[in-house]
Enzyme design. Structure first.
Site, PDB file in Angstrom:
ATOM      1  N   CYS A   2      33.493  92.024  50.425  1.00 31.23           N
ATOM      2  CA  CYS A   2      32.731  92.873  51.331  1.00 31.23           C
ATOM      3  C   CYS A   2      32.043  93.936  50.496  1.00 31.23           C
ATOM      4  O   CYS A   2      32.558  94.383  49.477  1.00 31.23           O
ATOM      5  CB  CYS A   2      33.563  93.561  52.401  1.00 31.23           C
ATOM      6  N   ARG A  27      29.401  89.973  46.895  1.00 27.94           N
ATOM      7  CA  ARG A  27      30.758  90.352  47.246  1.00 27.94           C
ATOM      8  C   ARG A  27      31.255  89.648  48.515  1.00 27.94           C
ATOM      9  O   ARG A  27      32.445  89.674  48.830  1.00 27.94           O
ATOM     10  CB  ARG A  27      30.845  91.858  47.468  1.00 27.94           C
ATOM     11  N   TRP A  74      32.940  89.407  53.767  1.00 29.11           N
ATOM     12  CA  TRP A  74      33.722  88.235  53.376  1.00 29.11           C
ATOM     13  C   TRP A  74      34.948  88.281  54.273  1.00 29.11           C
ATOM     14  O   TRP A  74      35.831  89.130  54.084  1.00 29.11           O
ATOM     15  CB  TRP A  74      34.113  88.333  51.903  1.00 29.11           C
ATOM     16  N   ASN A 100      35.592  97.938  53.472  1.00 29.18           N
ATOM     17  CA  ASN A 100      35.927  96.893  52.493  1.00 29.18           C
ATOM     18  C   ASN A 100      37.419  97.020  52.233  1.00 29.18           C
ATOM     19  O   ASN A 100      37.883  98.100  51.885  1.00 29.18           O
ATOM     20  CB  ASN A 100      35.110  97.173  51.216  1.00 29.18           C
ATOM     21  N   GLY A 101      38.161  95.922  52.437  1.00 27.65           N
ATOM     22  CA  GLY A 101      39.605  95.988  52.181  1.00 27.65           C
ATOM     23  C   GLY A 101      40.382  95.344  53.317  1.00 27.65           C
ATOM     24  O   GLY A 101      39.819  94.608  54.133  1.00 27.65           O
ATOM     25  N   GLU A 482      38.031  76.017  32.073  1.00 33.67           N
ATOM     26  CA  GLU A 482      36.865  76.800  32.503  1.00 33.67           C
ATOM     27  C   GLU A 482      35.713  75.871  32.927  1.00 33.67           C
ATOM     28  O   GLU A 482      35.038  76.117  33.924  1.00 33.67           O
ATOM     29  CB  GLU A 482      36.446  77.750  31.370  1.00 33.67           C
ATOM     30  N   LYS A 486      34.088  75.854  36.623  1.00 32.28           N
ATOM     31  CA  LYS A 486      32.656  76.054  36.895  1.00 32.28           C
ATOM     32  C   LYS A 486      32.149  74.932  37.784  1.00 32.28           C
ATOM     33  O   LYS A 486      31.441  75.181  38.744  1.00 32.28           O
ATOM     34  CB  LYS A 486      31.828  76.089  35.601  1.00 32.28           C
ATOM     35  N   GLU A 489      33.624  75.160  41.455  1.00 30.04           N
ATOM     36  CA  GLU A 489      33.273  76.297  42.306  1.00 30.04           C
ATOM     37  C   GLU A 489      31.800  76.312  42.715  1.00 30.04           C
ATOM     38  O   GLU A 489      31.476  76.825  43.778  1.00 30.04           O
ATOM     39  CB  GLU A 489      33.691  77.627  41.690  1.00 30.04           C
ATOM     40  N   HIS A 505      51.098  61.823  30.827  1.00 30.24           N
ATOM     41  CA  HIS A 505      52.237  62.211  31.673  1.00 30.24           C
ATOM     42  C   HIS A 505      51.854  62.228  33.152  1.00 30.24           C
ATOM     43  O   HIS A 505      52.562  62.836  33.950  1.00 30.24           O
ATOM     44  CB  HIS A 505      52.778  63.576  31.228  1.00 30.24           C
ATOM     45  N   LYS A 604      32.475  87.563  44.583  1.00 25.67           N
ATOM     46  CA  LYS A 604      32.599  87.844  43.154  1.00 25.67           C
ATOM     47  C   LYS A 604      33.779  88.741  42.832  1.00 25.67           C
ATOM     48  O   LYS A 604      34.526  88.513  41.916  1.00 25.67           O
ATOM     49  CB  LYS A 604      31.318  88.492  42.632  1.00 25.67           C
TER      50      LYS A 604
HETATM   51  C1  F6R Z   1      35.064  82.208  38.368  1.00 18.53           C
HETATM   52  C2  F6R Z   1      35.210  83.621  38.636  1.00 18.53           C
HETATM   53  C3  F6R Z   1      36.532  84.116  39.076  1.00 18.53           C
HETATM   54  C4  F6R Z   1      36.851  85.455  38.397  1.00 18.53           C
HETATM   55  C5  F6R Z   1      38.140  86.047  38.954  1.00 18.53           C
HETATM   56  C6  F6R Z   1      38.544  87.322  38.247  1.00 18.53           C
HETATM   57  O1  F6R Z   1      33.780  81.890  37.974  1.00 18.53           O
HETATM   58  O2  F6R Z   1      34.283  84.381  38.531  1.00 18.53           O
HETATM   59  O3  F6R Z   1      37.525  83.197  38.829  1.00 18.53           O
HETATM   60  O4  F6R Z   1      36.948  85.247  37.032  1.00 18.53           O
HETATM   61  O5  F6R Z   1      37.986  86.306  40.321  1.00 18.53           O
HETATM   62  O6  F6R Z   1      37.571  88.301  38.368  1.00 18.53           O
HETATM   63  P1  F6R Z   1      37.575  89.570  37.434  1.00 18.53           P
HETATM   64  O7  F6R Z   1      37.322  89.140  36.049  1.00 18.53           O
HETATM   65  O8  F6R Z   1      36.505  90.447  37.987  1.00 18.53           O
HETATM   66  O9  F6R Z   1      38.946  90.184  37.583  1.00 18.53           O
END
Ligand code: F6R
Length: 609
Positions: A2, A27, A74, A100-101, A482, A486, A489, A505, A604
Site C-alpha cells: 500500500c 507498492r 495491496w 498502510n499496514g 534467483e 525472476k 514472479e 535425490h 515491492k
Molecule cells: C523479488 C523481490 C523480492 C524482494 C523481497 C525482499 O524480485 O523483489 O523477493 O527481494 O521482498 O525485499 P527487500 O530487499 O526490500 O527486503
C-alpha cells in the site's frame, strides 16, 4: 505494501496525488483512491484496479481542491473492490483516513465500535481507524489521532483529514514508512521518497511513535503522547530523472541495463587498487569489534536472501568465519542462539520489509552486532541496525529486484574483503587481484547486455513452456534460485532452482522433453560436477540451456543452447551469470504480455507480515 500520499499547498491537488500514486503503485495495485477537500466538502474517488483506472474515473470530472490524500492498495483485509479501497470514512463522512499496514486488533475494536453504534461500510481493518478518530474527536484532529493510535495494535502509517478541524493533514506512524516533504508553502506526506522528488528534496523521516501535522503554514511534529518534537531535515540527492523509464519499455529492463553503473557506484570511493585496501569505516561498526566476530548470520527475504547466500561464499572464502543465511520470516520466530560475537547482517533493498525489520529488532535484544545492507537511505532497517552499508542502485521501481541484487552483491563483496583485511585473513597479494576482478565486473556486464538481442531471440522459443528447472552449484546455486524466482514472479511460469547435485535425490523425476533446464555453469571448481549432472539430464531426454563462459568450447556438445558470458575469477561469477537469467525472464514475460513491472499478487515493499 500500500502506498499513501498527501498534499497541502496552493496547487491543484489532484494531479499531485495522481502522479504521486503512480510512483507508489509498485507498492500495491489492486485498487486506488483519493480524497480531496474543497471548501467544506470531501470529494472521494475510488476504483477497483490500477491508478490508470483512477485516472479514467477522474477524466470526466476531477474534483477541485488544494489539499487531499491518496492511496494505492495491496489488499490484506477485504477483497479488492471499490468499497474496500481507501480513503475510508467515519460515520459522518467528514473524516477520511488512508492507511498502510495491518491493524491486528481490528476485530476487537470493530466489535466495540459497533456496540457504540458506529456504522461500518467495508471489510477492511482500516475503517476502524476512521471510527476511532471520530470517537475521540473533540476539537483537534491531532489530539483525536493521538488517542486513537493508543488503542491500535499492529503496524500503521496513516494520514487523516477532518472537516471538523479543516486545513490540515495529520500523519501517524508505527511500522511502515512515512516521509514528510517540505516545499515552499506546500507540504507532502508519502510512503517513500519517489513522489516527493519532483517537488522537494527536503525530507523529514518520521520515526515510530511520531505524528506530523501538516497545514499550509508548515509541518509540526509530536510524539504519540503529544510531546512536541524537533525533527532533523535531510536533503535527498536522488534525482527525479532516476524514476523515469527513459525510453525503455519497462522499468525492469531499464534497471537491468543500469547494473554496470550501479556496481560502479557501489564500489566507488571504497576501494584502492594501489594498496589493495577496502575502505568501509563508514559502516559505523569499529574494526576492533569486527575482529572479535566468531560467526555471521545473514537475514533477508526473497532476492535479498539470494544475495545473502552469495555473501556466504564471499565471507567464508575470504574471512574464514562460518555464515548462516536465514529467511527473516522464519528466523524472527526461532529460538535463535546469538551472542555479542555474532555479526548479524540484514539485507533489504527497501529497508522496510516487515519480516526483516522484526527479525532485526528481535536479534538486537540478544546483544549481537547488527549491520544493515540497504538501498534506501534512512529506511527503517538502516536506522534500527547498529551499522549500515548502503548500496548505490538508485530507486528500483520494477517489482522484481534486479539492479539492487547486483548492488547488494557488490556491497557484500566489499564487506567480505574488508572483514578479511581487518581480521588479517586477506593480504595484499590476494586482495589486489580480487579488487581488480571486481573493478572489471561492470565492463563485463556491459558485454553481456550488448548481446541482449540474442537472449531475446532465445526467449522467443520458450514462451509456451509451463515449467523450468534452474541448476547451479556452490556460489552459483543462489543464482539458479534467483533465475527461477525472476521467471516465476514476472512470467508466472513455474520454475524451481536446485543445487545440481540434488537432482538425483528427487527432482530428476520431473525431467522430460517438456521441462527445460537452465544450467549455470562457469568454469570453476564444480564445473566437472555440473557436467555430470547435465549428462544425467541429457540421458533422460531433457533439454538444456547453459550460461557458460564464451571460451568454453567443451560445453557446446553437451547442451542444446549456450548463453555465452565473459569469464571472471570464480568468486565473482554471480555478477555475470545473473544477467542472462534476468534478461531471459524479462523477455519471456514481456513477450507473453505479462505486466512485467507490476506482476499479479505482488508488491515491492512488503511492509506487512
Ligand atoms: C523479488 C523481490 C523480492 C524482494 C523481497 C525482499 O524480485 O523483489 O523477493 O527481494 O521482498 O525485499 P527487500 O530487499 O526490500 O527486503
Amino acid at each position: 505494501m500500500c502506498g499513501i500520499i498527501g498534499y497541502i499547498g496552493q496547487k491543484d491537488v489532484v494531479p499531485i496525488l495522481v502522479e504521486g500514486l503512480k510512483k507508489l503503485e509498485y507498492r500495491g495495485y489492486d485498487s486506488a483512491g483519493i480524497a480531496v477537500v474543497d471548501e467544506n466538502q470531501i470529494h472521494l474517488r475510488r476504483v477497483k484496479g490500477k491508478i490508470s483506472d483512477l485516472v479514467k474515473n477522474l477524466k470526466s470530472s476531477a474534483p477541485d481542491g488544494s489539499f487531499g490524500v491518496g492511496h494505492t492498495r495491496w489488499a490484506t483485509h477485504g477483497r479488492p473492490s471499490e468499497e474496500n479501497a481507501h480513503p475510508h470514512r467515519d460515520c459522518t463522512d467528514s473524516l477520511v483516513v488512508v492507511h498502510n499496514g495491518i491493524i491486528e486488533n481490528y476485530l476487537a475494536l470493530k466489535k466495540k465500535l459497533l456496540k457504540e453504534k458506529h456504522t461500518f461500510r467495508t471489510e477492511t481493518d482500516t475503517e476502524v481507524i476512521a471510527h476511532l478518530v471520530e470517537k475521540h474527536f473533540q476539537s483537534s484532529l491531532e489530539e483525536a489521532v493521538q488517542k486513537a493510535v493508543q488503542e491500535i495494535e499492529g503496524a500503521f502509517a496513516i494520514a487523516a483529514i477532518s472537516l471538523q478541524d479543516p486545513g490540515k493533514i495529520v500523519v501517524a506512524k508505527t511500522g511502515p514508512p512515512a516521509v514528510v516533504g517540505l516545499g515552499e508553502g506546500e507540504y507532502f506526506v508519502s510512503s517513500d521518497l519517489n513522489p516527493l522528488l519532483p517537488h522537494t528534496q527536503k525530507i523529514v523521516f518520521l520515526e515510530d511513535g511520531e505524528i506530523a501535522v501538516l497545514d499550509s503554514q508548515g509541518a509540526k511534529f509530536l510524539s504519540f503522547q503529544g510531546k512536541p518534537l524537533k525533527k532533523k531535515e535531510d536533503l535527498i540527492t536522488w534525482s527525479p530523472l532516476m524514476i523515469e523509464k527513459r525510453g525503455f519499455k519497462h522499468f525492469m529492463l531499464k534497471e537491468i541495463f543500469e547494473q554496470p553503473q550501479v556496481v560502479r557506484d557501489t564500489l566507488k570511493g571504497r576501494i584502492s587498487l594501489d594498496s589493495g585496501k577496502v575502505f568501509l569505516e563508514e559502516i559505523g561498526i569499529p574494526a576492533q569489534a569486527l575482529t572479535k566476530i566468531a560467526k555471521v548470520v545473514v537475514i533477508a527475504c526473497g532476492t535479498s536472501y539470494h544475495a545473502g547466500l552469495v555473501a556466504k561464499s564471499f565471507i567464508e572464502s575470504l574471512v574464514r568465519i562460518p555464515v548462516d543465511v536465514e529467511f527473516a520470516s522464519e528466523y524472527r520466530y526461532r529460538d535463535f542462539i546469538l551472542d555479542k560475537n555474532t555479526l548479524v547482517i540484514v539485507i533489504s533493498q527497501s529497508g522496510e520489509t516487515a519480516d526483516s525489520l522484526a527479525a532485526l529488532r528481535a536479534v538486537k535484544k540478544s546483544g549481537a552486532r547488527t549491520l544493515a545492507v540497504c538501498n534506501v537511505v534512512k529506511s527503517s532497517i538502516a536506522r534500527v541496525a547498529d551499522g549500515v552499508l548502503y548500496t548505490y542502485a538508485g530507486p528500483e521501481i520494477g517489482v522484481a529486484a534486479t539492479k539492487t541484487f547486483s548492488a547488494q552483491m557488490a556491497a557484500l563483496a566489499l564487506l567480505a574483503l574488508y572483514l578479511g583485511q581487518v581480521r588479517g585473513t586477506l593480504d595484499e597479494k590476494r586482495s589486489i587481484p580480487l579488487i581488480e576482478d571486481l573493478q572489471r565486473i561492470p565492463h563485463r556486464m556491459e558485454d553481456i547486455l550488448n548481446q541482449a538481442q540474442s537472449i531475446e531471440k532465445l526467449a522467443q522459443e520458450f514462451l509456451s513452456f509451463s515449467h523450468f528447472l534452474y541448476l547451479g552449484r556452490d556460489i552459483n546455486f543462489p543464482v539458479a534460485l534467483e533465475g527461477a524466482l525472476k521467471l516465476k514472479e514476472i512470467s508466472y511460469i513455474h520454475a524451481e532452482g536446485y543445487p545440481g547435485g540434488e537432482m538425483k535425490h528427487g527432482p530428476i523425476a520431473l525431467i522430460d522433453e517438456k521441462m527445460p533446464t537452465m544450467v549455470v555453469v562457469p568454469k570453476d571448481h564444480v564445473y566437472e560436477k555440473m557436467l555430470s549432472n547435465m549428462s544425467e539430464i541429457k540421458t533422460r531426454v531433457g533439454y538444456i540451456l547453459a550460461v557458460a563462459f564464451e571460451e568454453d568450447k567443451e560445453i557446446r556438445d553437451k547442451v542444446d543452447r549456450v548463453i555465452p558470458i565473459p569469464s571472471t575469477g570464480p568468486l565473482f561469477t554471480p555478477f555475470l551469470t545473473t544477467l542472462p537469467l534476468q534478461l531471459f525472464a524479462y523477455y519471456i514475460a514481456a513477450k507473453r504480455g505479462a505486466d512485467v513491472d507490476q506482476p499479479r499478487n505482488l508488491a515491492k515493499s512488503v511492509t506487512v507480515e
